[in-house]
Write a protein that holds these residues in place. Sequence first.
Motif, mmCIF file in Angstrom:
data_model
loop_
_atom_site.group_PDB
_atom_site.id
_atom_site.type_symbol
_atom_site.label_atom_id
_atom_site.label_comp_id
_atom_site.label_asym_id
_atom_site.label_seq_id
_atom_site.Cartn_x
_atom_site.Cartn_y
_atom_site.Cartn_z
ATOM 1 N N ILE B 69 0.854 -1.183 0.000
ATOM 2 C CA ILE B 69 0.000 0.000 0.000
ATOM 3 C C ILE B 69 0.891 1.235 0.000
ATOM 4 C CG2 ILE B 69 -1.920 1.169 1.164
ATOM 5 C CD1 ILE B 69 -2.541 -1.779 0.398
ATOM 6 N N ASN B 70 0.881 1.981 -1.075
ATOM 7 C CA ASN B 70 1.767 3.148 -1.221
ATOM 8 C C ASN B 70 3.200 2.805 -0.818
ATOM 9 O OD1 ASN B 70 -0.412 4.625 -2.082
ATOM 10 N ND2 ASN B 70 -0.755 5.636 -0.110
ATOM 11 N N GLY B 71 3.640 1.629 -1.238
ATOM 12 C CA GLY B 71 5.018 1.230 -0.979
ATOM 13 C C GLY B 71 5.226 0.500 0.330
ATOM 14 N N LYS B 72 4.232 0.489 1.201
ATOM 15 C CA LYS B 72 4.386 -0.171 2.494
ATOM 16 C C LYS B 72 3.871 -1.604 2.397
ATOM 17 C CE LYS B 72 2.798 0.280 7.266
ATOM 18 N NZ LYS B 72 1.793 0.922 8.108
ATOM 19 N N ARG B 73 4.670 -2.552 2.841
ATOM 20 C CA ARG B 73 4.289 -3.965 2.743
ATOM 21 C C ARG B 73 3.589 -4.435 4.005
ATOM 22 N NH1 ARG B 73 6.389 -7.545 -1.050
ATOM 23 N NH2 ARG B 73 7.405 -6.422 -2.747
ATOM 24 N N ILE B 74 2.417 -5.060 3.824
ATOM 25 C CA ILE B 74 1.644 -5.554 4.955
ATOM 26 C C ILE B 74 1.295 -7.019 4.673
ATOM 27 C CG2 ILE B 74 -0.507 -5.289 6.258
ATOM 28 C CD1 ILE B 74 -0.514 -2.318 5.317
ATOM 29 N N PRO B 75 1.729 -7.959 5.538
ATOM 30 C CA PRO B 75 1.366 -9.360 5.311
ATOM 31 C C PRO B 75 -0.147 -9.540 5.443
ATOM 32 C CG PRO B 75 2.830 -9.131 7.225
ATOM 33 C CD PRO B 75 2.530 -7.757 6.731
ATOM 34 N N VAL B 76 -0.741 -10.259 4.497
ATOM 35 C CA VAL B 76 -2.198 -10.444 4.529
ATOM 36 C C VAL B 76 -2.558 -11.893 4.232
ATOM 37 C CG1 VAL B 76 -2.717 -8.060 3.810
ATOM 38 C CG2 VAL B 76 -2.455 -9.840 2.076
ATOM 39 N N ALA B 77 -3.765 -12.265 4.631
ATOM 40 C CA ALA B 77 -4.332 -13.556 4.256
ATOM 41 C C ALA B 77 -5.844 -13.415 4.315
ATOM 42 C CB ALA B 77 -3.856 -14.655 5.204
ATOM 43 N N ALA B 78 -6.544 -14.282 3.589
ATOM 44 C CA ALA B 78 -8.007 -14.256 3.608
ATOM 45 C C ALA B 78 -8.539 -15.677 3.569
ATOM 46 C CB ALA B 78 -8.517 -13.462 2.400
ATOM 47 N N TYR B 79 -9.625 -15.896 4.291
ATOM 48 C CA TYR B 79 -10.258 -17.209 4.300
ATOM 49 C C TYR B 79 -11.755 -17.032 4.162
ATOM 50 C CZ TYR B 79 -5.733 -18.231 6.233
ATOM 51 O OH TYR B 79 -4.376 -18.309 6.414
ATOM 52 N N ASP B 80 -12.364 -17.972 3.460
ATOM 53 C CA ASP B 80 -13.807 -17.984 3.310
ATOM 54 C C ASP B 80 -14.420 -18.518 4.613
ATOM 55 O OD1 ASP B 80 -16.422 -18.406 2.605
ATOM 56 O OD2 ASP B 80 -15.888 -18.992 0.549
ATOM 57 N N LYS B 81 -15.341 -17.770 5.194
ATOM 58 C CA LYS B 81 -15.921 -18.196 6.475
ATOM 59 C C LYS B 81 -16.625 -19.544 6.346
ATOM 60 C CE LYS B 81 -16.277 -15.863 10.026
ATOM 61 N NZ LYS B 81 -15.441 -16.000 11.213
ATOM 62 N N LYS B 82 -17.138 -19.830 5.124
ATOM 63 C CA LYS B 82 -17.874 -21.081 4.947
ATOM 64 C C LYS B 82 -16.939 -22.283 4.922
ATOM 65 C CE LYS B 82 -20.159 -19.377 1.513
ATOM 66 N NZ LYS B 82 -20.924 -19.220 0.276
ATOM 67 N N HIS B 83 -15.683 -22.038 4.548
ATOM 68 C CA HIS B 83 -14.753 -23.160 4.386
ATOM 69 C C HIS B 83 -13.550 -22.985 5.289
ATOM 70 C CE1 HIS B 83 -17.100 -24.165 0.872
ATOM 71 N NE2 HIS B 83 -16.952 -22.928 0.458
ATOM 72 N N LEU B 84 -13.785 -22.594 6.500
ATOM 73 C CA LEU B 84 -12.655 -22.307 7.375
ATOM 74 C C LEU B 84 -11.813 -23.532 7.686
ATOM 75 C CD1 LEU B 84 -13.305 -19.562 10.031
ATOM 76 C CD2 LEU B 84 -11.500 -19.735 8.321
ATOM 77 N N SER B 85 -12.367 -24.726 7.396
ATOM 78 C CA SER B 85 -11.580 -25.926 7.650
ATOM 79 C C SER B 85 -10.329 -25.966 6.770
ATOM 80 C CB SER B 85 -12.429 -27.168 7.395
ATOM 81 O OG SER B 85 -12.957 -27.112 6.076
ATOM 82 N N SER B 86 -10.333 -25.165 5.675
ATOM 83 C CA SER B 86 -9.174 -25.167 4.782
ATOM 84 C C SER B 86 -8.009 -24.355 5.336
ATOM 85 C CB SER B 86 -9.557 -24.595 3.417
ATOM 86 O OG SER B 86 -9.909 -23.235 3.570
ATOM 87 N N LYS B 87 -8.279 -23.644 6.413
ATOM 88 C CA LYS B 87 -7.216 -22.829 7.010
ATOM 89 C C LYS B 87 -6.147 -23.732 7.612
ATOM 90 C CE LYS B 87 -6.704 -19.314 10.565
ATOM 91 N NZ LYS B 87 -7.407 -18.585 11.604
ATOM 92 N N PRO B 88 -4.889 -23.414 7.389
ATOM 93 C CA PRO B 88 -3.833 -24.258 7.945
ATOM 94 C C PRO B 88 -3.933 -24.305 9.466
ATOM 95 C CG PRO B 88 -2.934 -22.590 6.450
ATOM 96 C CD PRO B 88 -4.364 -22.265 6.666
ATOM 97 N N GLY B 89 -3.645 -25.444 10.031
ATOM 98 C CA GLY B 89 -3.739 -25.602 11.473
ATOM 99 C C GLY B 89 -2.762 -24.711 12.195
ATOM 100 N N ALA B 90 -3.098 -24.398 13.425
ATOM 101 C CA ALA B 90 -2.242 -23.485 14.173
ATOM 102 C C ALA B 90 -1.165 -24.233 14.950
ATOM 103 C CB ALA B 90 -3.075 -22.649 15.136
ATOM 104 N N GLY B 91 -1.109 -25.554 14.784
ATOM 105 C CA GLY B 91 -0.162 -26.341 15.572
ATOM 106 C C GLY B 91 1.279 -26.116 15.187
ATOM 107 N N GLY B 92 1.928 -25.194 15.770
ATOM 108 C CA GLY B 92 3.339 -24.915 15.517
ATOM 109 C C GLY B 92 4.197 -25.850 16.329
ATOM 110 N N PRO B 93 5.224 -25.298 16.962
ATOM 111 C CA PRO B 93 6.094 -26.129 17.771
ATOM 112 C C PRO B 93 5.312 -26.712 18.946
ATOM 113 C CG PRO B 93 6.997 -23.917 17.471
ATOM 114 C CD PRO B 93 5.601 -23.897 16.970
ATOM 115 N N GLY B 94 5.666 -27.875 19.342
ATOM 116 C CA GLY B 94 4.991 -28.455 20.494
ATOM 117 C C GLY B 94 4.676 -29.910 20.271
ATOM 118 N N SER B 95 4.013 -30.223 19.140
ATOM 119 C CA SER B 95 3.611 -31.602 18.959
ATOM 120 C C SER B 95 3.645 -31.972 17.494
ATOM 121 C CB SER B 95 2.190 -31.783 19.488
ATOM 122 O OG SER B 95 1.328 -30.951 18.745
ATOM 123 N N GLY B 96 3.627 -33.258 17.231
ATOM 124 C CA GLY B 96 3.496 -33.767 15.875
ATOM 125 C C GLY B 96 4.738 -33.566 15.030
#
Lengths: 515, 166
Positions: B69-96
């Motif tokens: 935006i006017n040269g400024k970089r902003i990380p973004v993402a979007a998800y469809d509320k109907k298909h939120l299961s497609s969102k990557p899991g939040a399981g970072g470090p810790g398990s698996g």
Amino acid sequence: MFKKILIANRGEIAVRLIRACHDLGIAAVAVYSDADRKALHVRLADEACHIGESPAAQSYLVGEKIIDAAMKSGAEGIHPGYGFLSEREWFARAVEDSGLNFIGPSSASIELMGDKTNARIAAEKAGAPIVPGTTKALTDEADAKAVAEKIGYPVMMKAAAGGGGKGMRIIRSSDEIGAAFSMAGAEALSAFGDASVYLEKYIERPRHIEIQIAADKFGNVVHLGERECSIQRRHQKVIEECPASFNDAGLRARMGEAAVRITRAANYHSVGTVEFLVDADRNFYFLEMNTRLQVEHPVTEIVTGVDLVREQIRIAAGEKLSFTQEDIHWKGSAIECRIYAEDPANNFLPSPGKITKLRTPSGPGVRDDSGVYEGWEVPIFYDPMISKLVAWGSTRHDAVAKMKRALSEYHVGGIRTTIPFFREVLEDEEFVSGGIDTGYIGRFMERRKAADPPPAEMPQEMPADIDNAGLAAAFVTALSFSRQNGSASSSTESRADQQSSKWKMAGRLTALNSR
Amino acid sequence: MKLELIIGGRTIDAEFSMSDGTALLTFDGRTHEADISEPEPDLFVAIIDGKVHRCTIDKLPSGETEAVINGKRIPVAAYDKKHLSSKPGAGGPGSGKISLIAPMPGKVVKVLLNQGDEVAANQGVIIVEAMKMQNEVQSPRSGKVIEIKVTEGQTVNSGEVMAVVE
């Protein structure tokens, strides 16, 4: 004058050199590796010759292949640019021996000034100040004390065999000599297998200031003033200015004269740069001589109006300097930002890859010396610099304002660059004040870290006062997403070529930990 | 269309609609309006409250997306509320299982551990080199290296899985 020249380089500097050739009516021969077949410098050249595989060691660093390409193409001279073979004495000699013209100094001058000790001796003979000290190894603690007293505190203890900060100690008084001598010696021994250490004067908060010189083959030597290069990261310059922000005509004249004397002592012809450290009291000390064109030459070109590459080619062709010292005047202020394909938000990790979008700045006082184009894939094999953005203004303040404006117009898509980083630096009070030294970037990075907590500590909910940029980001993100997913829009088509699977979680992946 | 947007690390539930160049975005009980045009492919000009925003959506090889935006970089993402299961899991470090990913395109210069080796948190596993810079890819947590997918000398793309730690 030459009719044809081979350009033994790549990227933005090859493009710069080809342009100078064309300005002079000279045909330019490009060389390229596998990775550079479609590079901008090849597209702009009159002739091109493939010289090997992508790694530089198999192409741009192979002297025989380059000389062979020059002979085959009928070029009369070879311009080495900077980096690669530009300061290799053996390459300059091989070019000379093959009967071609090396567009740079003689191999003898490169050999003399390329050796730090020899260069120091030559500078001393020429009457130029050098950092007080001795490169002779200290025999014991008493010897160290005696030498330190002679130089005057603070002093820097350095390993004779090494570099990279190993075995280095700042000593501020005689009480510290004993401990430093044994510790620095032990460190040097483990790092380099040699415990020898020596002392030199420690320069507090030094500025890195260099003098541009031009010398022809008839003994005419002219200096073109200074460049301020104190803004460095990992010992690499990132922002350069002409004139220096302290803008002191007397100091410029004294440094210029010293640089001219050193140039004469080296029997040097071509353009070149004499580097100095300048302390807080404006004392200057010879550091080294760069026997080539510098990356940052455009800031001098803009302020003096001299085309340094054109002059360098003319000198090599045996012509006299086209100006005298009295002709050189400095007008206004220029600043250069080196645009690197690196991620400033992630410890300046290299960011090679395809440039999916490129919009370059223009308008009054803006020059973009670029080596890339939209659709070009920045290779993994070479230096990450893709462009040099230069802004000129009537004052330093004006130049900084123009640079900020130019950076805001500059968009490189598909890869990350240092453009956002420069925008931050140019807003920084210490930089704007001009009171900079070689420690500036370190201090700036500390401030930046303190002001910008890591993502985990950021609030997860959108605050009530979402800023304008954030709101615009939300709008275009929603629009772009809805287009790909084919709903919400009656006036825009959905695009089949963009897959929603490309939308992945933004932010740092935890597995991407790297240094 | 109901969306979950992540803008600069902040999550908002929003409703978006677009008609004849006028876009509406509702979140936190307020509706914002923007005039959005696309004068050049992938260059959006969003006029919000009279202010001009030059906007580009930049998809990076690593899979991340940024709004510029006017040269400024902003990380973004979007998800469809109907298909939120497609969102990557939040399981970072810790398990698996955790995939160690190439942070940039480059060449594998060294594989420091073998399959089956124990690995400590923040221990280096693979060194990748690009543009004369070496980067050590580390395991974010302790565990066992169950797979090494690359060999020394091989080139890798950004985002490529190089090893798996369990």
